[in-house]
Design an enzyme around this catalytic site. Structure first.
Site, PDB file in Angstrom:
ATOM      1  N   ASP A 157       8.921  -5.643  -7.250  1.00  0.00           N
ATOM      2  CA  ASP A 157       8.120  -4.714  -8.057  1.00  0.00           C
ATOM      3  C   ASP A 157       6.670  -5.189  -8.017  1.00  0.00           C
ATOM      4  O   ASP A 157       6.162  -5.771  -8.969  1.00  0.00           O
ATOM      5  CB  ASP A 157       8.674  -4.666  -9.481  1.00  0.00           C
ATOM      6  CG  ASP A 157      10.100  -4.150  -9.498  1.00  0.00           C
ATOM      7  OD1 ASP A 157      10.267  -2.923  -9.393  1.00  0.00           O
ATOM      8  OD2 ASP A 157      11.034  -4.961  -9.547  1.00  0.00           O
ATOM      9  N   HIS A 198      18.074 -10.946  -8.892  1.00  0.00           N
ATOM     10  CA  HIS A 198      17.840 -11.503 -10.229  1.00  0.00           C
ATOM     11  C   HIS A 198      18.190 -12.992 -10.262  1.00  0.00           C
ATOM     12  O   HIS A 198      17.460 -13.797 -10.835  1.00  0.00           O
ATOM     13  CB  HIS A 198      18.719 -10.788 -11.261  1.00  0.00           C
ATOM     14  CG  HIS A 198      18.414  -9.333 -11.445  1.00  0.00           C
ATOM     15  ND1 HIS A 198      19.289  -8.346 -11.082  1.00  0.00           N
ATOM     16  CD2 HIS A 198      17.335  -8.706 -11.958  1.00  0.00           C
ATOM     17  CE1 HIS A 198      18.772  -7.164 -11.377  1.00  0.00           C
ATOM     18  NE2 HIS A 198      17.581  -7.347 -11.904  1.00  0.00           N
ATOM     19  N   GLY A 252      19.385  -6.028 -16.730  1.00  0.00           N
ATOM     20  CA  GLY A 252      20.823  -6.209 -16.521  1.00  0.00           C
ATOM     21  C   GLY A 252      21.295  -5.631 -15.202  1.00  0.00           C
ATOM     22  O   GLY A 252      20.500  -5.412 -14.295  1.00  0.00           O
TER      23      GLY A 252
HETATM   24  P1  AMP Z   1      14.967  -5.208 -13.274  1.00  0.00           P
HETATM   25  O1  AMP Z   1      16.225  -5.657 -13.910  1.00  0.00           O
HETATM   26  O2  AMP Z   1      15.175  -4.241 -12.161  1.00  0.00           O
HETATM   27  O3  AMP Z   1      13.934  -4.773 -14.266  1.00  0.00           O
HETATM   28  O4  AMP Z   1      14.358  -6.492 -12.559  1.00  0.00           O
HETATM   29  C1  AMP Z   1      14.131  -7.688 -13.267  1.00  0.00           C
HETATM   30  C2  AMP Z   1      13.330  -8.613 -12.398  1.00  0.00           C
HETATM   31  O5  AMP Z   1      14.041  -8.888 -11.199  1.00  0.00           O
HETATM   32  C3  AMP Z   1      11.977  -8.006 -11.976  1.00  0.00           C
HETATM   33  O6  AMP Z   1      10.984  -9.020 -12.044  1.00  0.00           O
HETATM   34  C4  AMP Z   1      12.230  -7.585 -10.564  1.00  0.00           C
HETATM   35  O7  AMP Z   1      11.073  -7.566  -9.760  1.00  0.00           O
HETATM   36  C5  AMP Z   1      13.202  -8.666 -10.100  1.00  0.00           C
HETATM   37  N1  AMP Z   1      13.966  -8.185  -8.945  1.00  0.00           N
HETATM   38  C6  AMP Z   1      14.653  -7.021  -8.849  1.00  0.00           C
HETATM   39  N2  AMP Z   1      15.169  -6.876  -7.625  1.00  0.00           N
HETATM   40  C7  AMP Z   1      14.800  -7.986  -6.922  1.00  0.00           C
HETATM   41  C8  AMP Z   1      15.015  -8.427  -5.587  1.00  0.00           C
HETATM   42  N3  AMP Z   1      15.707  -7.705  -4.709  1.00  0.00           N
HETATM   43  N4  AMP Z   1      14.480  -9.604  -5.218  1.00  0.00           N
HETATM   44  C9  AMP Z   1      13.755 -10.359  -6.104  1.00  0.00           C
HETATM   45  N5  AMP Z   1      13.516  -9.991  -7.367  1.00  0.00           N
HETATM   46  C10 AMP Z   1      14.028  -8.822  -7.771  1.00  0.00           C
END
Ligand code: AMP
Length: 288
Positions: free
Chosen positions: A157, A42, A36
Site C-alpha cells: 500500500d 502480514h 485481519g
Molecule cells: P490490511 O490488513 O490489508 O490493512 O494490511 C495491513 C498491513 O499489511 C498494511 O501495512 C499492508 O500494506 C500490509 N500488507 C498487506 N499485504 C501485504 C503484502 N502482500 N506484502 C507486505 N505487506 C502487506
C-alpha cells in the site's frame, strides 16, 4: 506474555495498561495494524517487528470509515480465531481486536487535520473518495492508543505508508515507520486478503499484473514513459480485466512523471479489477 500464546485484548484500557507496564520495564513496542484475514504478507511485518522489538502488538480491526464501498466492507472476511492461531506461529505477544465503540467512543464523524501535501488526492485517493481520511483517522487513533516505538506497514500500500509517514512527520509523533517489502504468491500476485475472493482461474490470470510491472522496470531506460504506459494499458486490457489506472510516479510526491530524466525515485503503480475484485500493486522502478 508467552511467545506462541498471544494475549487477545478487546479494550483500549486493558491494552494501554499492558503497554505502559511493558514500557516501564524498558521494553520496546513494535506495532502492526491490520484488518485481519491474515496472510504471509502480514506475517512478514510481524516477523520484522519481532526481530526489532521486545513486544509486538498486532491490531485486527476492519475500519468502516476507510471503505468507500459498502459492499466491500460487508464482504471483508472476519477470521479472528484463525488469525490469532497464525499470529501464534510467529510469536506475536499482543493482539488488539477492538469494537467500533472502543475505537470511536465519540462517533466516527470527525477528521484529523494534517497537511498531507496533496499526496492523498491522487491515485487511490482520486478513485476511492474518503478512503485516506478514514485511514488517517484510524491509524492516528491506534497510534494514540499503542504509542509504539516502531510502526510496520507494507510497501503493497505504497500511498498509504507515504501518507502515514507524512502524518507522523507533520504531527511530530515519536514513532519510526518501517516499510516492509511486498510478499507475493508463487506466480507473482501480491498477497492480499482479497485474493481469496478470486476464482482459481482469475487468481492464475492475475499474475499479468506483476508481469506488466516487471516489463516496465526492464524497459524504463529504453522506452519513453508514454510508450511504457501505452503498452502496460494494453497488457492489462482483457475481457476479464477492468483497468482503473496504471501510472509511473515519483516515489516521494506520488505525482505522475512524463520523463525519466531528472527523476531520482520512480515507482509503477496499478489498480485493476479482476473477477469483481479490486487489486492494487506497485514496483519500484529505481531509486537513486
Ligand atoms: P490490511 O490488513 O490489508 O490493512 O494490511 C495491513 C498491513 O499489511 C498494511 O501495512 C499492508 O500494506 C500490509 N500488507 C498487506 N499485504 C501485504 C503484502 N502482500 N506484502 C507486505 N505487506 C502487506
Amino acid at each position: 506474555m508467552n511467545s506462541g500464546n498471544a494475549q487477545v485484548i478487546h479494550t483500549v484500557s486493558e491494552l494501554v495498561s499492558l503497554i505502559q507496564t511493558a514500557k516501564r520495564s524498558g521494553k520496546t513496542i513494535g506495532f502492526v495494524p491490520t484488518m485481519g484475514a491474515l496472510h504471509d504478507g502480514h506475517l512478514s511485518l510481524m516477523r520484522a517487528s519481532k526481530a526489532e522489538n521486545d513486544i509486538t502488538v498486532c491490531s485486527i480491526y476492519v475500519n468502516p470509515t476507510q471503505f468507500d464501498n459498502k459492499d466491500d466492507l460487508a464482504k471483508y472476511p472476519k477470521t479472528l480465531d484463525v488469525d490469532v492461531a497464525l499470529l501464534n506461529t510467529v510469536g506475536v505477544e499482543l493482539v488488539f481486536a477492538p469494537s467500533d465503540t472502543e475505537m470511536y467512543p465519540d462517533g466516527m464523524d470527525y477528521v484529523i487535520n494534517v497537511d498531507l501535501d496533496e499526496v492523498d488526492k491522487v491515485l487511490e485517493g482520486a478513485h476511492r473518495p474518503g478512503h485516506f481520511e478514514g485511514v488517517v483517522q484510524i491509524v492516528h487513533r491506534l497510534l494514540e492508543v499503542v504509542q509504539p516505538h516502531h510502526l510496520y506497514m507494507g510497501q503493497k500500500d505504497f500511498q498509504q505508508f507515504t501518507i502515514i509517514q507524512k502524518m507522523i512527520d507533520n504531527l511530530e509523533m515519536p514513532i519510526e515507520l518501517v516499510v516492509c517489502p511486498i510478499a507475493r504468491e508463487d506466480h507473482g500476485l501480491a498477497r492480499s486478503s482479497r485474493n481469496e475472493r478470486l476464482s482459481a482461474e482469475d487468481r492464475g490470470r492475475a499474475c499479468i499484473i506483476y508481469h506488466t510491472l516487471n516489463e516496465m522496470k526492464d524497459d524504463i531506460h529504453h522506452l519513453s514513459i508514454d510508450n511504457l504506459l501505452t503498452r502496460a494499458e494494453l497488457r492489462l486490457s482483457w475481457s476479464w480485466t477492468e483497468l482503473e489506472y496504471v501510472d509511473i510516479i515519483n516515489g516521494n510526491t506520488l505525482t505522475s512523471v512524463s520523463k525519466v530524466d531528472d527523476q531520482d525515485y520512480l515507482v509503477a503503480v496499478v489498480a485493476v479489477w479482476i473477477g469483481g475484485v479490486r487489486l492494487i500493486d506497485n514496483l519500484i522502478l529505481y531509486k537513486n
